[in-house]
Write an enzyme that holds these catalytic residues in place. Structure first.
Site, PDB file in Angstrom:
ATOM      1  N   ASP A  87       3.014 -14.917  11.828  1.00 24.46           N
ATOM      2  CA  ASP A  87       1.661 -15.220  11.359  1.00 24.46           C
ATOM      3  C   ASP A  87       0.779 -13.978  11.569  1.00 24.46           C
ATOM      4  O   ASP A  87       0.329 -13.719  12.681  1.00 24.46           O
ATOM      5  CB  ASP A  87       1.161 -16.424  12.193  1.00 24.46           C
ATOM      6  CG  ASP A  87      -0.260 -16.829  11.880  1.00 24.46           C
ATOM      7  OD1 ASP A  87      -0.987 -16.073  11.210  1.00 24.46           O
ATOM      8  OD2 ASP A  87      -0.654 -17.925  12.335  1.00 24.46           O
ATOM      9  N   GLU A 119       0.820  -1.218   0.000  1.00 25.82           N
ATOM     10  CA  GLU A 119       0.000   0.000   0.000  1.00 25.82           C
ATOM     11  C   GLU A 119       0.855   1.269   0.000  1.00 25.82           C
ATOM     12  O   GLU A 119       1.656   1.480   0.914  1.00 25.82           O
ATOM     13  CB  GLU A 119      -0.931  -0.008   1.223  1.00 25.82           C
ATOM     14  CG  GLU A 119      -1.892   1.166   1.219  1.00 25.82           C
ATOM     15  CD  GLU A 119      -2.968   1.083   2.302  1.00 25.82           C
ATOM     16  OE1 GLU A 119      -3.325  -0.038   2.729  1.00 25.82           O
ATOM     17  OE2 GLU A 119      -3.448   2.155   2.703  1.00 25.82           O
ATOM     18  N   LYS A 133      -8.046  -0.528  11.072  1.00 19.53           N
ATOM     19  CA  LYS A 133      -7.348  -0.952   9.841  1.00 19.53           C
ATOM     20  C   LYS A 133      -6.081  -0.111   9.670  1.00 19.53           C
ATOM     21  O   LYS A 133      -5.027  -0.607   9.276  1.00 19.53           O
ATOM     22  CB  LYS A 133      -8.290  -0.794   8.634  1.00 19.53           C
ATOM     23  CG  LYS A 133      -7.808  -1.472   7.367  1.00 19.53           C
ATOM     24  CD  LYS A 133      -6.871  -0.634   6.535  1.00 19.53           C
ATOM     25  CE  LYS A 133      -6.475  -1.314   5.241  1.00 19.53           C
ATOM     26  NZ  LYS A 133      -5.570  -0.480   4.427  1.00 19.53           N
ATOM     27  N   HIS A 161      -1.627  10.209  -1.128  1.00 19.84           N
ATOM     28  CA  HIS A 161      -1.779   9.137  -2.114  1.00 19.84           C
ATOM     29  C   HIS A 161      -1.545   9.673  -3.517  1.00 19.84           C
ATOM     30  O   HIS A 161      -0.883   9.069  -4.330  1.00 19.84           O
ATOM     31  CB  HIS A 161      -3.206   8.567  -2.072  1.00 19.84           C
ATOM     32  CG  HIS A 161      -3.390   7.557  -0.986  1.00 19.84           C
ATOM     33  ND1 HIS A 161      -3.014   6.251  -1.137  1.00 19.84           N
ATOM     34  CD2 HIS A 161      -3.891   7.662   0.251  1.00 19.84           C
ATOM     35  CE1 HIS A 161      -3.292   5.598  -0.023  1.00 19.84           C
ATOM     36  NE2 HIS A 161      -3.826   6.432   0.839  1.00 19.84           N
TER      37      HIS A 161
HETATM   38  C1  MEV Z   1      -5.920   3.475   4.882  1.00 20.91           C
HETATM   39  O1  MEV Z   1      -5.253   2.286   4.534  1.00 20.91           O
HETATM   40  C2  MEV Z   1      -6.027   3.621   6.388  1.00 20.91           C
HETATM   41  C3  MEV Z   1      -6.895   4.773   6.884  1.00 20.91           C
HETATM   42  O2  MEV Z   1      -8.174   4.693   6.313  1.00 20.91           O
HETATM   43  C4  MEV Z   1      -6.953   4.654   8.393  1.00 20.91           C
HETATM   44  C5  MEV Z   1      -7.948   5.584   9.065  1.00 20.91           C
HETATM   45  O3  MEV Z   1      -8.925   5.993   8.433  1.00 20.91           O
HETATM   46  O4  MEV Z   1      -7.729   5.855  10.257  1.00 20.91           O
HETATM   47  C6  MEV Z   1      -6.319   6.102   6.482  1.00 20.91           C
END
Ligand code: MEV
Length: 416
Positions: free
Chosen positions: A273, A78, A257, A370
């Protein structure tokens, strides 16, 4: 009738490859790539191995954990993740750095017992605790060498029908899945013999609440300011973002995430793992009965303070790390010498990653970073050299729909 895929695992590598090539109509060039990417030792890890699947690895810099600066190898596909991790690390490391502790590092597992008298099983497990511990230890005696081994058992009533006999084990520097599963099977056999009960299964639990890293870090609010927002304003927005992740499952999932972007990348680089770490983290996030953000950010005088309790069930030795040579090099790069340090670096990176994501979200938004990476890659894939890159990216930033053609035109003018 014999199917050509029957006994696939018994075929030689060349036979397997030619079957796949024929079925998928692979070209010579594609076959060459599969062959070039193959690490012959991967067959020691998995079955029917075809090739090795490379992912990019980069280094996050400037992570200070308990006073030691670490470089952290990260494996991820990513864009922006490693830049963000370094950014968060820099912010958190400017003051006292990140503080981590690991109160316990134990693995737990369960033997599920069906249709038994709960009082009888509970009494038996308590009365024969020492014997059960011995049975577990004897099934995997090498754990005793380093002072590890089974530490205790307990019984939980799950329903009228099912009980869980829980075993806690110190597996030392190993993640310990094989160790504890062997022990649980020995305990399960002995319990079913002694009590004439049916055991449904014996398996470790990935709910790793005995392998928690407590992590905290501070940033001086003054360091958070942007062109349009003051430091305290950004800090308040980050604290708000953290509160929303406590209130709303939709936001909590994305918040977590972001933490796992860092955690998984380091866990993979160290050859561990990552599914175990993922499942532990998300289950822990839901331990109150509602799924919530794993970290919190609060304002304390002139500081923004982040805190997180994160299960990090990984090992420093054993498992895939024996076969994956890069895992060893990565641990050396990270300057970690044992599983506790490894767990701490992983969790600290998760907090740094979270801070960087929240800061980006409440200020410029996530797309800006990005977009810059996408523009860089558009420029490079259309022949821009590293010297030309800053100018080309700057020109592309001012355009509505930059394309390969735009890059070529910019380069033409630039090289005149
Ligand atoms: C993107 O991979 C992760 C984010 O969406 C985390 C978040 O929103 O806190 C930027």
């Amino acid at each position: 009738m014999e199917n050509k895929w029957d006994h696939f695992y018994k075929k030689s590598y060349e036979q397997r490859l030619s079957l796949i090539a024929e079925a998928a109509n692979l070209s010579k060039a594609q076959l060459d790539l599969l062959g070039r990417s193959l690490n012959p030792r991967s067959g020691e890890l998995i079955e029917n191995n075809l090739t090795d699947y490379p992912l990019p690895e980069g280094i996050a810099v400037g992570l200070v954990v308990n006073g030691h600066e670490h470089l952290v190898p990260m494996v991820t596909e990513e864009p922006s993740v490693i830049a963000a991790a370094s950014n968060g690390a820099k912010l958190l490391s400017a003051g006292a750095g990140i503080h981590c502790s690991v109160p316990d590092n134990l693995v737990s597992g369960q033997v599920i017992v069906k249709d038994a008298d709960p009082h009888q099983v509970t009494k038996f497990v308590h009365d024969y605790q020492q014997q059960l511990i011995q049975i577990a230890d004897q099934s995997h005696p090498s754990v005793l060498k380093y002072g590890g081994g089974a530490k205790g058992l307990d019984v939980r009533i799950l329903s009228k029908q099912f009980l869980s006999v829980d075993l806690l084990v110190d597996t030392g520097e190993a993640m310990g899945a094989n160790i504890i599963n062997t022990m649980l099977e020995a305990v399960s056999n002995w319990l079913s013999e002694q009590l004439t009960v049916e055991t449904t299964m014996a398996i470790l639990t990935n709910f790793a609440d005995k392998a928690i890293v407590e992590v905290s870090g501070k940033v001086a609010m003054a360091k958070l300011g942007t062109k349009s927002l003051s430091g305290p304003q950004v800090a308040q927005k980050i604290a708000d973002a953290s509160q929303i992740a406590q209130l709303d499952i939709r936001r909590a999932t994305t918040h977590n995430k972001g933490i796992m972007n860092g955690v998984d990348a380091a866990v993979m680089a160290f050859g561990n793992d990552w599914r175990a770490v993922e499942s532990a983290a998300h289950a822990f996030a839901a331990r109150s009965g509602s799924y919530q953000g794993l970290s919190t950010w609060e304002i304390d005088e002139d500081q923004l303070v982040g805190r997180m309790s994160l299960p990090v069930p990984i090992g420093f030795v054993g498992g895939a790390s024996k076969v994956l040579p890069l895992a060893g090099i990565n641990k050396q790069i990270a300057q970690i010498d044992n599983s506790r340090e490894e767990m701490q670096v992983v969790a600290a990176l998760g907090l740094a990653q979270n801070l960087a994501a929240l800061k980006a979200l409440v200020t410029d938004g996530i797309q800006k970073g990005h977009m810059n990476l996408q523009l860089r890659s558009l420029a490079l894939s259309n022949g821009t050299t590293m010297q030309e890159l800053p100018v080309v990216v700057q020109k592309l930033q001012g355009m509505d729909h930059p394309s390969s053609q735009t890059v070529k035109e910019i380069l033409k003018i630039l090289r005149r």
